[in-house]
Motif scaffolding. Structure first.
Motif, PDB file in Angstrom:
ATOM      1  N   ASN A 129      66.625  58.755  19.458  1.00  0.00           N
ATOM      2  CA  ASN A 129      65.574  58.692  19.760  1.00  0.00           C
ATOM      3  C   ASN A 129      64.588  59.180  18.524  1.00  0.00           C
ATOM      4  O   ASN A 129      64.856  60.476  18.279  1.00  0.00           O
ATOM      5  CB  ASN A 129      64.978  59.476  20.987  1.00  0.00           C
ATOM      6  N   ARG A 131      60.845  58.702  15.641  1.00  0.00           N
ATOM      7  CA  ARG A 131      59.585  57.769  15.329  1.00  0.00           C
ATOM      8  C   ARG A 131      59.536  57.923  13.769  1.00  0.00           C
ATOM      9  O   ARG A 131      59.970  59.237  13.053  1.00  0.00           O
ATOM     10  CB  ARG A 131      58.427  58.489  15.820  1.00  0.00           C
ATOM     11  N   TRP A 137      62.584  56.076   7.274  1.00  0.00           N
ATOM     12  CA  TRP A 137      63.798  55.271   8.173  1.00  0.00           C
ATOM     13  C   TRP A 137      64.818  56.377   8.080  1.00  0.00           C
ATOM     14  O   TRP A 137      64.819  57.369   7.526  1.00  0.00           O
ATOM     15  CB  TRP A 137      64.140  53.991   7.436  1.00  0.00           C
ATOM     16  N   TRP A 160      67.751  52.309  10.915  1.00  0.00           N
ATOM     17  CA  TRP A 160      66.734  51.909  11.628  1.00  0.00           C
ATOM     18  C   TRP A 160      65.198  52.403  11.342  1.00  0.00           C
ATOM     19  O   TRP A 160      65.207  53.532  10.545  1.00  0.00           O
ATOM     20  CB  TRP A 160      67.059  52.682  12.875  1.00  0.00           C
ATOM     21  N   THR A 161      64.252  51.611  11.654  1.00  0.00           N
ATOM     22  CA  THR A 161      62.934  52.144  11.619  1.00  0.00           C
ATOM     23  C   THR A 161      61.975  51.710  12.336  1.00  0.00           C
ATOM     24  O   THR A 161      62.370  50.626  13.119  1.00  0.00           O
ATOM     25  CB  THR A 161      62.371  51.675  10.173  1.00  0.00           C
ATOM     26  N   SER A 162      61.311  52.672  12.887  1.00  0.00           N
ATOM     27  CA  SER A 162      60.214  52.007  14.008  1.00  0.00           C
ATOM     28  C   SER A 162      58.952  51.249  13.482  1.00  0.00           C
ATOM     29  O   SER A 162      58.366  50.857  14.299  1.00  0.00           O
ATOM     30  CB  SER A 162      59.826  53.230  14.980  1.00  0.00           C
ATOM     31  N   ARG A 172      65.345  46.454   9.549  1.00  0.00           N
ATOM     32  CA  ARG A 172      66.277  47.173  10.658  1.00  0.00           C
ATOM     33  C   ARG A 172      67.594  46.643  10.809  1.00  0.00           C
ATOM     34  O   ARG A 172      67.694  45.341  10.880  1.00  0.00           O
ATOM     35  CB  ARG A 172      65.520  47.301  11.770  1.00  0.00           C
ATOM     36  N   GLN A 313      60.302  44.364  17.651  1.00  0.00           N
ATOM     37  CA  GLN A 313      60.625  45.680  17.355  1.00  0.00           C
ATOM     38  C   GLN A 313      62.104  46.198  17.668  1.00  0.00           C
ATOM     39  O   GLN A 313      62.568  47.245  17.257  1.00  0.00           O
ATOM     40  CB  GLN A 313      59.650  46.754  18.118  1.00  0.00           C
ATOM     41  N   THR A 314      62.966  45.388  18.424  1.00  0.00           N
ATOM     42  CA  THR A 314      64.366  45.630  18.431  1.00  0.00           C
ATOM     43  C   THR A 314      65.088  44.890  17.598  1.00  0.00           C
ATOM     44  O   THR A 314      66.430  44.733  17.756  1.00  0.00           O
ATOM     45  CB  THR A 314      64.534  45.333  20.044  1.00  0.00           C
ATOM     46  N   TYR A 331      63.888  51.936  20.464  1.00  0.00           N
ATOM     47  CA  TYR A 331      62.324  51.144  20.689  1.00  0.00           C
ATOM     48  C   TYR A 331      61.610  51.843  21.883  1.00  0.00           C
ATOM     49  O   TYR A 331      60.683  52.264  21.817  1.00  0.00           O
ATOM     50  CB  TYR A 331      62.412  49.726  20.797  1.00  0.00           C
ATOM     51  N   THR A 334      60.035  55.275  21.283  1.00  0.00           N
ATOM     52  CA  THR A 334      59.023  55.301  20.479  1.00  0.00           C
ATOM     53  C   THR A 334      57.664  55.612  21.161  1.00  0.00           C
ATOM     54  O   THR A 334      56.569  56.049  20.280  1.00  0.00           O
ATOM     55  CB  THR A 334      58.815  53.858  19.471  1.00  0.00           C
TER      56      THR A 334
END
Length: 463
Positions: A129, A131, A137, A160-162, A172, A313-314, A331, A334
């Motif tokens: 989890n 942000r 990233w 991963w990046t939000s 991502r 976003q996923t 996701y 976030t």
């Protein structure tokens, strides 16, 4: 793919390995505690149960982060405890395989202590989890130790990046092709190559690397990192469970099918969006929503633009789909003070306990059309949101593979649902033996929980 995937994707695309032999039941039962009585209330902490072949370990508290080894990373408190870049430990170049662009990045790193699993595992799935502001990233890695004493390499479990800025953010991605001859990483899952005779995973370490553009002060913030290790017995059918307490939660209903043809660059449009659609339902159940500016890119003529947003976003650029399990959990997290984990449950009884405490779940299952009465389709991998149980114990699900939002709420027969969800082996439409998901689910829940909710999560190993 026996995962979050379009309902009509063929069975031949299944990538899940056979998990374990039935002999594991006897070996593991000797080292685990008593089973939870159906409908009982679990204490906050308890010994592993003989009918649970799942071990969860998550790092999230100040004490957890301090127990690891930090290189340029520091724990931050004040509100929600997390891990951030304090002073870069180094600098490296990264060539994004999906854009071909090479850029320099500063990084800090954190490595967990070794966690010895209560279950000698055949699969391990990490989740996190966090942000990440624009231009930052993270990379999550896992090193497994096998029963023969040898170690795996550091496997990349996700980059991963939000963020989703095409100029400043990486794409991502999962990382294919990682193997050491004993295990292989399939998108988001470390899986033994030979679950029957090969050495099991007995412990592991996680490594988190936080990246930012050189010379900036931006930093990712990570609130939770962990993994689920499991060895679900190899089975075509599972024991029947007795119905528990009837309850239904009020969860928003969204259909993936009304988005067919929209934004095909994200996993062929809505027909493949069961995972993000399910994720969005539970995110909104907990009172979180995207901001208007987050949805500004969506065609205003499209209904439920937040579903389009969730798909974008996923999206995993390597997997070429929205069904990466940890990416969906990440996701969800976030959103303000929301947490997400990927785990496995052992029974519908456990799921009933979560529902009774007000916690819905997203389940992954695969089945032939005739194996789930009322579904109207067969699938090699599909996600649904379980929102309750009837007085007879049947499953109430928000099934995104429905023609409209109004049609999303379904009631599925208890015995059929528990079997297609919890089994590890099945026959596909050609009669070939392929794998099942063995009870995989996503759980999303807020930081602040009531006592009953904390107890229900603790009963399934989530703390």
């Amino acid at each position: 793919m026996d995962r979050a995937d379009r309902p009509d994707r063929p069975d031949t695309m299944s990538r899940r390995s056979v998990l374990a032999t039935a002999a594991a039941l006897t070996a593991l039962a000797a080292t685990t505690g008593p089973a939870l009585a159906a409908g009982g209330t679990a204490p906050a902490r308890r010994a592993p149960r003989a009918d649970r072949f799942v071990d969860n370990r998550f790092w999230s508290s100040y004490e957890d982060w301090r127990a690891g080894t930090a290189e340029g990373a520091a724990v931050v408190t004040g509100g929600r405890t997390g891990l951030r870049i304090a002073k870069p430990a180094g600098r490296t170049d990264y060539t994004d395989p999906h854009t071909g662009r090479t850029a320099a990045w500063e990084y800090a790193r954190w490595t967990s202590p070794t966690h010895r699993s209560t279950v000698p595992a055949t699969e391990v799935i990490a989740s996190w989890n966090a942000r990440t502001p624009a231009g930052t990233w993270l990379q999550a890695e896992l090193m497994a130790t096998y029963a023969d004493g040898s170690d795996s390499p550091w496997y990349v479990m996700g980059r991963w990046t939000s963020g989703d800025d095409k100029e400043t953010d990486i794409r991502r991605t999962s990382v294919d092709g990682q193997t050491d001859g004993k295990s292989t990483v399939w998108t988001d899952t470390l899986s033994l190559d030979d679950a029957t005779a090969g050495p099991r995973v007995v412990s592991y370490r996680l490594r988190l690397t936080l990246y930012r553009a050189p010379g900036t002060t931006a930093t990712p913030t990570v609130w939770r990192l962990g993994a689920m290790a499991s060895a679900v017995p190899d089975r075509f059918t599972v024991p029947a469970s007795a119905p528990g307490v009837a309850k239904e939660l009020t969860v928003p209903r969204y259909s993936q099918e009304i988005h067919v043809g929209q934004y095909p660059e994200y996993d062929n449009g809505g027909e493949a969006w069961c995972s993000p659609t399910s994720s969005q339902m539970i995110i909104e159940y907990w009172g979180r929503k995207p901001k208007p500016e987050d949805l500004a890119w969506v065609d205003p003529s499209y209904a439920d633009p937040q579903v389009c947003h969730a798909a974008r976003q996923t999206f995993d650029y390597q997997y070429d789909g929205c069904g990466n399990w940890p990416f969906n959990a990440a996701y969800a997290a976030t959103y303000t003070d929301l947490q997400g984990v990927v785990t496995r449950l052992a029974s519908l009884t456990e799921l009933e306990q979560l529902i009774a405490a007000g916690i819905p779940a997203i389940t992954s299952q695969s089945f032939l059309k005739e194996e789930l009465t009322g579904a109207g389709y067969g699938t090699a991998g599909h996600l649904m949101t379980v929102i309750g149980f009837t007085a007879d114990g049947d499953v109430i699900a928000n099934d995104p593979a429905s023609p409209s939002n109004d049609a999303v709420r379904r009631i599925y027969k208890r015995r059929e649902f528990e079997n297609i969800w919890l089994r590890t082996k099945r026959y596909n439409s050609t009669g070939k033996v392929v794998s099942g998901t063995g009870g995989v689910c996503y759980l999303y829940f807020p930081v602040k929980l009531g006592t009953a909710q904390r107890q229900a999560l603790a009963a399934v190993g989530i703390r």
